[in-house]
Design a protein around this motif. Structure first.
Motif, PDB file in Angstrom:
ATOM      1  N   ARG A  15      -5.165  -2.141   0.937  1.00  0.00           N
ATOM      2  CA  ARG A  15      -5.713  -1.655  -0.325  1.00  0.00           C
ATOM      3  C   ARG A  15      -6.533  -0.383  -0.132  1.00  0.00           C
ATOM      4  NH1 ARG A  15      -6.308  -6.748  -4.169  1.00  0.00           N
ATOM      5  NH2 ARG A  15      -6.691  -5.066  -5.600  1.00  0.00           N
ATOM      6  N   VAL A  16      -6.015   0.493   0.709  1.00  0.00           N
ATOM      7  CA  VAL A  16      -6.666   1.779   0.944  1.00  0.00           C
ATOM      8  C   VAL A  16      -6.739   2.525  -0.390  1.00  0.00           C
ATOM      9  CG1 VAL A  16      -6.425   4.025   2.076  1.00  0.00           C
ATOM     10  CG2 VAL A  16      -5.972   1.912   3.355  1.00  0.00           C
ATOM     11  N   GLY A  17      -7.898   3.060  -0.691  1.00  0.00           N
ATOM     12  CA  GLY A  17      -8.105   3.777  -1.939  1.00  0.00           C
ATOM     13  C   GLY A  17      -8.795   2.944  -2.998  1.00  0.00           C
ATOM     14  N   ASP A  18      -8.789   1.615  -2.857  1.00  0.00           N
ATOM     15  CA  ASP A  18      -9.471   0.738  -3.807  1.00  0.00           C
ATOM     16  C   ASP A  18     -10.912   0.543  -3.366  1.00  0.00           C
ATOM     17  OD1 ASP A  18      -7.162   0.392  -5.241  1.00  0.00           O
ATOM     18  OD2 ASP A  18      -6.780  -1.652  -4.577  1.00  0.00           O
ATOM     19  N   LYS A  19     -11.819   0.651  -4.299  1.00  0.00           N
ATOM     20  CA  LYS A  19     -13.241   0.357  -4.058  1.00  0.00           C
ATOM     21  C   LYS A  19     -13.784   1.074  -2.834  1.00  0.00           C
ATOM     22  CE  LYS A  19     -12.825  -4.072  -6.302  1.00  0.00           C
ATOM     23  NZ  LYS A  19     -12.914  -5.504  -6.187  1.00  0.00           N
ATOM     24  N   GLY A  20     -13.403   2.320  -2.655  1.00  0.00           N
ATOM     25  CA  GLY A  20     -13.928   3.117  -1.555  1.00  0.00           C
ATOM     26  C   GLY A  20     -13.330   2.828  -0.189  1.00  0.00           C
ATOM     27  N   ARG A  21     -12.298   2.010  -0.120  1.00  0.00           N
ATOM     28  CA  ARG A  21     -11.671   1.698   1.164  1.00  0.00           C
ATOM     29  C   ARG A  21     -10.865   2.896   1.657  1.00  0.00           C
ATOM     30  NH1 ARG A  21     -11.641  -3.648   2.420  1.00  0.00           N
ATOM     31  NH2 ARG A  21      -9.921  -3.363   3.828  1.00  0.00           N
ATOM     32  N   ALA A  22     -11.078   3.267   2.915  1.00  0.00           N
ATOM     33  CA  ALA A  22     -10.340   4.378   3.511  1.00  0.00           C
ATOM     34  C   ALA A  22      -9.409   3.897   4.614  1.00  0.00           C
ATOM     35  CB  ALA A  22     -11.314   5.408   4.084  1.00  0.00           C
ATOM     36  N   GLY A  23      -9.582   2.650   5.062  1.00  0.00           N
ATOM     37  CA  GLY A  23      -8.801   2.146   6.183  1.00  0.00           C
ATOM     38  C   GLY A  23      -9.470   2.438   7.510  1.00  0.00           C
ATOM     39  N   HIS A  24     -10.760   2.776   7.486  1.00  0.00           N
ATOM     40  CA  HIS A  24     -11.504   3.088   8.712  1.00  0.00           C
ATOM     41  C   HIS A  24     -11.406   1.915   9.683  1.00  0.00           C
ATOM     42  CE1 HIS A  24     -14.821   4.121  11.382  1.00  0.00           C
ATOM     43  NE2 HIS A  24     -14.725   5.362  10.901  1.00  0.00           N
ATOM     44  N   VAL A  25     -11.356   2.216  10.976  1.00  0.00           N
ATOM     45  CA  VAL A  25     -11.206   1.164  11.984  1.00  0.00           C
ATOM     46  C   VAL A  25     -12.380   0.185  11.982  1.00  0.00           C
ATOM     47  CG1 VAL A  25      -9.674   2.456  13.509  1.00  0.00           C
ATOM     48  CG2 VAL A  25     -12.141   2.660  13.812  1.00  0.00           C
ATOM     49  N   ASP A  26     -13.521   0.566  11.430  1.00  0.00           N
ATOM     50  CA  ASP A  26     -14.671  -0.336  11.373  1.00  0.00           C
ATOM     51  C   ASP A  26     -14.729  -1.167  10.096  1.00  0.00           C
ATOM     52  OD1 ASP A  26     -15.531   0.554  13.841  1.00  0.00           O
ATOM     53  OD2 ASP A  26     -16.859   2.082  13.003  1.00  0.00           O
ATOM     54  N   GLU A  27     -13.822  -0.923   9.149  1.00  0.00           N
ATOM     55  CA  GLU A  27     -13.818  -1.699   7.905  1.00  0.00           C
ATOM     56  C   GLU A  27     -13.314  -3.111   8.161  1.00  0.00           C
ATOM     57  OE1 GLU A  27     -11.408   0.091   4.865  1.00  0.00           O
ATOM     58  OE2 GLU A  27     -12.701   1.837   4.725  1.00  0.00           O
ATOM     59  N   THR A  28     -13.908  -4.046   7.450  1.00  0.00           N
ATOM     60  CA  THR A  28     -13.402  -5.415   7.478  1.00  0.00           C
ATOM     61  C   THR A  28     -12.387  -5.522   6.357  1.00  0.00           C
ATOM     62  OG1 THR A  28     -15.535  -6.199   8.247  1.00  0.00           O
ATOM     63  CG2 THR A  28     -14.047  -7.840   7.307  1.00  0.00           C
ATOM     64  N   GLY A  29     -11.204  -5.948   6.697  1.00  0.00           N
ATOM     65  CA  GLY A  29     -10.146  -6.024   5.701  1.00  0.00           C
ATOM     66  C   GLY A  29      -9.690  -7.442   5.477  1.00  0.00           C
ATOM     67  N   PRO A  30      -8.653  -7.602   4.705  1.00  0.00           N
ATOM     68  CA  PRO A  30      -8.133  -8.935   4.420  1.00  0.00           C
ATOM     69  C   PRO A  30      -7.534  -9.572   5.666  1.00  0.00           C
ATOM     70  CG  PRO A  30      -6.631  -7.250   3.615  1.00  0.00           C
ATOM     71  CD  PRO A  30      -7.849  -6.536   4.119  1.00  0.00           C
ATOM     72  N   ALA A  31      -7.576 -10.891   5.712  1.00  0.00           N
ATOM     73  CA  ALA A  31      -6.884 -11.586   6.801  1.00  0.00           C
ATOM     74  C   ALA A  31      -5.398 -11.337   6.577  1.00  0.00           C
ATOM     75  CB  ALA A  31      -7.191 -13.079   6.741  1.00  0.00           C
ATOM     76  N   TRP A  32      -4.715 -10.910   7.598  1.00  0.00           N
ATOM     77  CA  TRP A  32      -3.336 -10.520   7.381  1.00  0.00           C
ATOM     78  C   TRP A  32      -2.553 -10.479   8.666  1.00  0.00           C
ATOM     79  CZ3 TRP A  32      -1.509  -5.493   8.922  1.00  0.00           C
ATOM     80  CH2 TRP A  32      -2.480  -4.741   9.595  1.00  0.00           C
ATOM     81  N   LYS A  33      -1.253 -10.554   8.499  1.00  0.00           N
ATOM     82  CA  LYS A  33      -0.324 -10.287   9.587  1.00  0.00           C
ATOM     83  C   LYS A  33       0.096  -8.834   9.415  1.00  0.00           C
ATOM     84  CE  LYS A  33       1.606 -14.905   9.687  1.00  0.00           C
ATOM     85  NZ  LYS A  33       2.800 -15.694   9.475  1.00  0.00           N
ATOM     86  N   VAL A  34       0.530  -8.226  10.477  1.00  0.00           N
ATOM     87  CA  VAL A  34       0.984  -6.838  10.377  1.00  0.00           C
ATOM     88  C   VAL A  34       2.151  -6.802   9.394  1.00  0.00           C
ATOM     89  CG1 VAL A  34       2.005  -4.897  11.615  1.00  0.00           C
ATOM     90  CG2 VAL A  34       0.264  -6.318  12.725  1.00  0.00           C
ATOM     91  N   PRO A  35       2.013  -6.049   8.297  1.00  0.00           N
ATOM     92  CA  PRO A  35       3.114  -6.018   7.331  1.00  0.00           C
ATOM     93  C   PRO A  35       4.309  -5.278   7.900  1.00  0.00           C
ATOM     94  CG  PRO A  35       1.417  -4.437   6.724  1.00  0.00           C
ATOM     95  CD  PRO A  35       0.904  -5.203   7.915  1.00  0.00           C
ATOM     96  N   LYS A  36       5.470  -5.780   7.564  1.00  0.00           N
ATOM     97  CA  LYS A  36       6.691  -5.106   7.995  1.00  0.00           C
ATOM     98  C   LYS A  36       6.984  -3.982   7.021  1.00  0.00           C
ATOM     99  CE  LYS A  36       8.804  -8.872  10.394  1.00  0.00           C
ATOM    100  NZ  LYS A  36      10.033  -9.521  10.748  1.00  0.00           N
ATOM    101  N   ALA A  37       7.389  -2.877   7.570  1.00  0.00           N
ATOM    102  CA  ALA A  37       7.766  -1.754   6.717  1.00  0.00           C
ATOM    103  C   ALA A  37       9.048  -2.118   5.976  1.00  0.00           C
ATOM    104  CB  ALA A  37       7.977  -0.502   7.560  1.00  0.00           C
ATOM    105  N   PRO A  38       9.174  -1.712   4.725  1.00  0.00           N
ATOM    106  CA  PRO A  38      10.414  -1.997   4.000  1.00  0.00           C
ATOM    107  C   PRO A  38      11.578  -1.269   4.652  1.00  0.00           C
ATOM    108  CG  PRO A  38       8.986  -0.535   2.736  1.00  0.00           C
ATOM    109  CD  PRO A  38       8.218  -0.956   3.951  1.00  0.00           C
ATOM    110  N   ALA A  39      12.739  -1.855   4.542  1.00  0.00           N
ATOM    111  CA  ALA A  39      13.943  -1.236   5.117  1.00  0.00           C
ATOM    112  C   ALA A  39      14.235   0.059   4.375  1.00  0.00           C
ATOM    113  CB  ALA A  39      15.127  -2.187   4.974  1.00  0.00           C
ATOM    114  N   GLU A  40      14.760   1.019   5.101  1.00  0.00           N
ATOM    115  CA  GLU A  40      15.125   2.274   4.468  1.00  0.00           C
ATOM    116  C   GLU A  40      16.273   2.043   3.513  1.00  0.00           C
ATOM    117  OE1 GLU A  40      15.606   5.978   6.496  1.00  0.00           O
ATOM    118  OE2 GLU A  40      14.468   5.216   8.196  1.00  0.00           O
TER     119      GLU A  40
END
Length: 130
Positions: free
Chosen positions: A102-127
């Motif tokens: 959710r980068v861009g929501d509520k000031g989230r930038a994706g910084h390595v120090d941000e605490t994010g949602p519990a998640w598995k690495v999302p798979k990129a959609p197929a081309e």
């Protein structure tokens, strides 16, 4: 567009659902809107750069897209960092991760120090073929 934060329900005297709907918020049972990161990658990359994302060349000249804070003052991706967690080797993975985090929501930038949602690495959609 009004950029002020919504009035807390207690302060407005209305119930939370009514307050959210009055401010254009989500209906009951709906998730709040998410940042949309979609192709073309170049347009998305301009926005991510403004949030502090960087790129570095990896082994063999492969481009690595790095989350903010990972490569500060460094010319290479740190060896202890992990692909699809701290940096990404393809554009689709960057966009998939940015949407999930959710980068861009509520000031989230994706910084390595941000605490994010519990998640598995999302798979990129197929081309798409075509």
């Amino acid at each position: 567009e009004d950029e002020r934060p919504p009035t807390p329900p207690e302060a407005s005297g209305r119930k939370p659902r009514r307050a959210a709907l009055a401010k254009g918020g989500p209906a009951r049972g709906k998730s709040p809107p998410r940042a949309k990161w979609a192709p073309p990658f170049q347009a998305a990359w301009v926005r991510l750069r403004k949030l502090g994302w960087e790129w570095r060349y990896g082994p063999g000249g492969v481009t690595h897209w790095c989350r903010p804070g990972l490569c500060d003052n460094m010319t290479k991706v740190p060896p202890e960092s992990k692909e699809n967690v701290h940096y990404f080797a393809d554009e689709r993975s960057v966009l998939a991760w940015a949407n999930h985090w959710r980068v861009g929501d509520k000031g989230r930038a994706g910084h390595v120090d941000e605490t994010g949602p519990a998640w598995k690495v999302p798979k990129a959609p197929a081309e798409e073929s075509g």
